[in-house]
Scaffold this motif. Structure first.
Motif, PDB file in Angstrom:
ATOM      1  N   ILE A  62       7.702   3.622   1.115  1.00  0.00           N
ATOM      2  CA  ILE A  62       6.532   2.857   0.668  1.00  0.00           C
ATOM      3  C   ILE A  62       5.766   2.331   1.876  1.00  0.00           C
ATOM      4  O   ILE A  62       6.354   1.858   2.849  1.00  0.00           O
ATOM      5  CB  ILE A  62       6.981   1.704  -0.251  1.00  0.00           C
ATOM      6  N   SER A  63       4.435   2.406   1.801  1.00  0.00           N
ATOM      7  CA  SER A  63       3.605   1.993   2.937  1.00  0.00           C
ATOM      8  C   SER A  63       2.917   0.648   2.733  1.00  0.00           C
ATOM      9  O   SER A  63       2.502   0.012   3.699  1.00  0.00           O
ATOM     10  CB  SER A  63       2.537   3.054   3.213  1.00  0.00           C
ATOM     11  N   ALA A  64       2.758   0.205   1.471  1.00  0.00           N
ATOM     12  CA  ALA A  64       2.035  -1.045   1.202  1.00  0.00           C
ATOM     13  C   ALA A  64       2.766  -1.861   0.150  1.00  0.00           C
ATOM     14  O   ALA A  64       3.334  -1.318  -0.804  1.00  0.00           O
ATOM     15  CB  ALA A  64       0.613  -0.749   0.736  1.00  0.00           C
ATOM     16  N   VAL A  65       2.740  -3.173   0.330  1.00  0.00           N
ATOM     17  CA  VAL A  65       3.315  -4.117  -0.629  1.00  0.00           C
ATOM     18  C   VAL A  65       2.206  -5.064  -1.063  1.00  0.00           C
ATOM     19  O   VAL A  65       1.465  -5.595  -0.224  1.00  0.00           O
ATOM     20  CB  VAL A  65       4.478  -4.912  -0.004  1.00  0.00           C
ATOM     21  N   ARG A 115       2.570  -2.586   5.298  1.00  0.00           N
ATOM     22  CA  ARG A 115       1.465  -3.540   5.289  1.00  0.00           C
ATOM     23  C   ARG A 115       1.594  -4.385   4.020  1.00  0.00           C
ATOM     24  O   ARG A 115       1.917  -3.862   2.949  1.00  0.00           O
ATOM     25  CB  ARG A 115       0.117  -2.814   5.305  1.00  0.00           C
ATOM     26  N   TRP A 116       1.305  -5.675   4.174  1.00  0.00           N
ATOM     27  CA  TRP A 116       1.476  -6.590   3.043  1.00  0.00           C
ATOM     28  C   TRP A 116       0.142  -7.226   2.655  1.00  0.00           C
ATOM     29  O   TRP A 116      -0.609  -7.704   3.501  1.00  0.00           O
ATOM     30  CB  TRP A 116       2.489  -7.690   3.397  1.00  0.00           C
ATOM     31  N   PHE A 117      -0.118  -7.217   1.343  1.00  0.00           N
ATOM     32  CA  PHE A 117      -1.357  -7.759   0.788  1.00  0.00           C
ATOM     33  C   PHE A 117      -1.008  -8.834  -0.241  1.00  0.00           C
ATOM     34  O   PHE A 117      -0.198  -8.605  -1.136  1.00  0.00           O
ATOM     35  CB  PHE A 117      -2.179  -6.642   0.145  1.00  0.00           C
ATOM     36  N   ALA A 118      -1.628 -10.004  -0.087  1.00  0.00           N
ATOM     37  CA  ALA A 118      -1.356 -11.148  -0.960  1.00  0.00           C
ATOM     38  C   ALA A 118      -2.503 -11.324  -1.945  1.00  0.00           C
ATOM     39  O   ALA A 118      -3.669 -11.407  -1.544  1.00  0.00           O
ATOM     40  CB  ALA A 118      -1.169 -12.416  -0.128  1.00  0.00           C
ATOM     41  N   ASP A 119      -2.171 -11.401  -3.224  1.00  0.00           N
ATOM     42  CA  ASP A 119      -3.177 -11.539  -4.281  1.00  0.00           C
ATOM     43  C   ASP A 119      -3.065 -12.914  -4.921  1.00  0.00           C
ATOM     44  O   ASP A 119      -1.966 -13.368  -5.258  1.00  0.00           O
ATOM     45  CB  ASP A 119      -2.960 -10.459  -5.343  1.00  0.00           C
ATOM     46  N   PHE A 120      -4.208 -13.580  -5.097  1.00  0.00           N
ATOM     47  CA  PHE A 120      -4.232 -14.919  -5.685  1.00  0.00           C
ATOM     48  C   PHE A 120      -4.992 -14.891  -7.005  1.00  0.00           C
ATOM     49  O   PHE A 120      -6.202 -14.698  -7.036  1.00  0.00           O
ATOM     50  CB  PHE A 120      -4.888 -15.913  -4.718  1.00  0.00           C
TER      51      PHE A 120
END
Length: 409
Positions: free
Chosen positions: A121-124, A147-152
């Motif tokens: 996996i390349s993105a979280v 790479r990590w992406f935070a969703d609000f």
């Protein structure tokens, strides 16, 4: 490019209610756009409502993994304490820097590490609430090549109302650290995006709205022939307190001698709705349908002439746009929003002409009469397809996909 993504969400079907729709819809349409999608959530927990039907048309190719947890809702489920409510389990959260779901984080991290290695996996992408879910993403980034992406979906109660509390400085620091560590940040509306941008660079944050499944437009939308029907979908709670609406509805009924039907779908939490309606002489006009499976709730809404959006005018909800609005948009029916004339809802309505917004009783009565007369003439406006389409989950998934891809290069 390795287009593989791990979506981590505490709330996911078979849990029901609004919080599950965003990860569910984006996972489905990211998959359709060619991503290899994996979902990580928690094992069964005690919760307000469940809706297994939400997974009926979920792509079978998307694997759903479930991690253990030591949070109160999970422990209550394991101990079969059915008399405990989610509200009682959440009560201490206001005194915590994080939240009561912190006990899920080590399990999500450990499971996530194994999934990243196994599936390359390349993105979280972690979506909150609960805010502590982002710790799992942060730890995965530190311990894996992702790479990590935070969703609000919500502002974590760290905006203006809490600035005077002793929790604000600690929460502010933790928020700043999370945003600094993330490779990208997504927010559900422009107001929340601007709030998050104030803590990090503007190029790091983008808006990915909530949405609707384009397939819902195929529902039977023929309204009842003889009775003007209003409908509200979603939880009724202090956050969605209808303010002046019941009194305005009662005055409109009495003054104009109007017959109508009001359908309420969704759970009622902490509001004496039935008592208030009875006191105003409205109970005979109201159908309290309660919580329904998602498809059945949409059919109720699709059969209405006017859809209601309710949001408390309290300052702490100024960055909130209820997710149900986007399913209203998908149905194409007129929307009457009863909310503050300042805040994210008002900003959205000013930028996107999807309905009318008002807050004072006399304005509500005026709008009700306007829509009633339009209904009598069989000329109620319908939202054009060109205005609906941008808010489908397919389009929002395109936005998220493009943002993540730009950060993977």
């Amino acid at each position: 490019m390795n287009r593989s993504i791990l979506i981590i969400s505490y709330y996911f079907p078979p849990l029901g209610m609004a919080g599950v729709q965003r990860p569910l819809g984006l996972a489905k349409y990211l998959h359709r756009q060619g991503w290899r999608v994996y979902v990580l959530t928690v094992k069964p927990v005690t919760y307000w409502e469940t809706d297994p039907s939400l997974l009926d048309d979920f792509p079978k190719e998307i694997s759903i993994f479930r991690a253990g947890s030591l949070d109160p809702a999970r422990l209550a489920y394991l101990m079969a304490r059915k008399n405990r409510t989610e509200r009682s389990l959440r009560a201490p959260a206001g005194k915590l820097v994080w939240d009561t779901k912190l006990g899920a984080v080590p399990f999500l991290w450990a499971k996530g590490c194994r999934l990243i290695e196994k599936f390359c996996i390349s993105a979280v992408w972690t979506t909150s609430p609960p805010p502590s879910i982002h710790l799992a993403g942060c730890w995965l980034k530190r311990t894996n090549d992702v790479r990590w992406f935070a969703d609000f979906r919500d502002p974590w109660e760290v905006e203006a109302p809490d600035k005077n509390s002793n929790r604000w400085p600690r929460r502010k620091k933790k928020l700043q650290r999370l945003l600094a560590a993330a490779d990208g940040v997504t927010a559900v509306n422009e107001g929340l995006k601007d709030f998050l941008v104030s803590f990090t660079g503007a190029d790091k944050v983008t808006t990915v709205y909530n949405g609707f499944d384009p397939e819902i437009v195929h529902l039977n939308t023929s309204p009842p022939a003889k009775v003007f029907t209003l409908a509200y979908g979603g939880t009724l709670s202090p956050a969605t307190d209808p303010h002046a609406f019941p009194a305005a509805l009662a005055h409109w009924k009495k003054e104009k001698k109007r017959n109508f039907r009001l359908i309420l779908t969704g759970r009622i939490l902490g509001l004496p709705i039935e008592k208030r309606l009875a006191e105003l002489g409205l109970i005979e006009n109201v159908e309290i349908a309660g919580y329904l499976p998602h498809g059945a709730a949409l059919e109720k809404l699709a059969g209405a002439n006017l859809l209601l959006l309710l949001l408390s005018e309290e300052e702490k909800y100024r960055l909130t746009v209820p997710a149900k609005l986007f399913e209203y948009i998908g149905l194409g029916k007129p929307v009457l929003a009863i909310a503050s004339e300042k805040g994210a809802v008002a900003e959205f309505f000013s930028q996107h002409p999807v309905g009318e917004l008002c807050s004072r009783e006399e304005e509500i009565i005026e709008k009700l009469e306007f829509y009633y007369q339009q209904w009598e003439k069989s000329s109620l406006p319908e939202l054009p397809e060109a205005q609906r389409a941008p808010f489908g989950w397919d389009k929002q998934a395109e936005q998220l996909s493009a943002f993540i891809e730009s950060r993977l290069k």
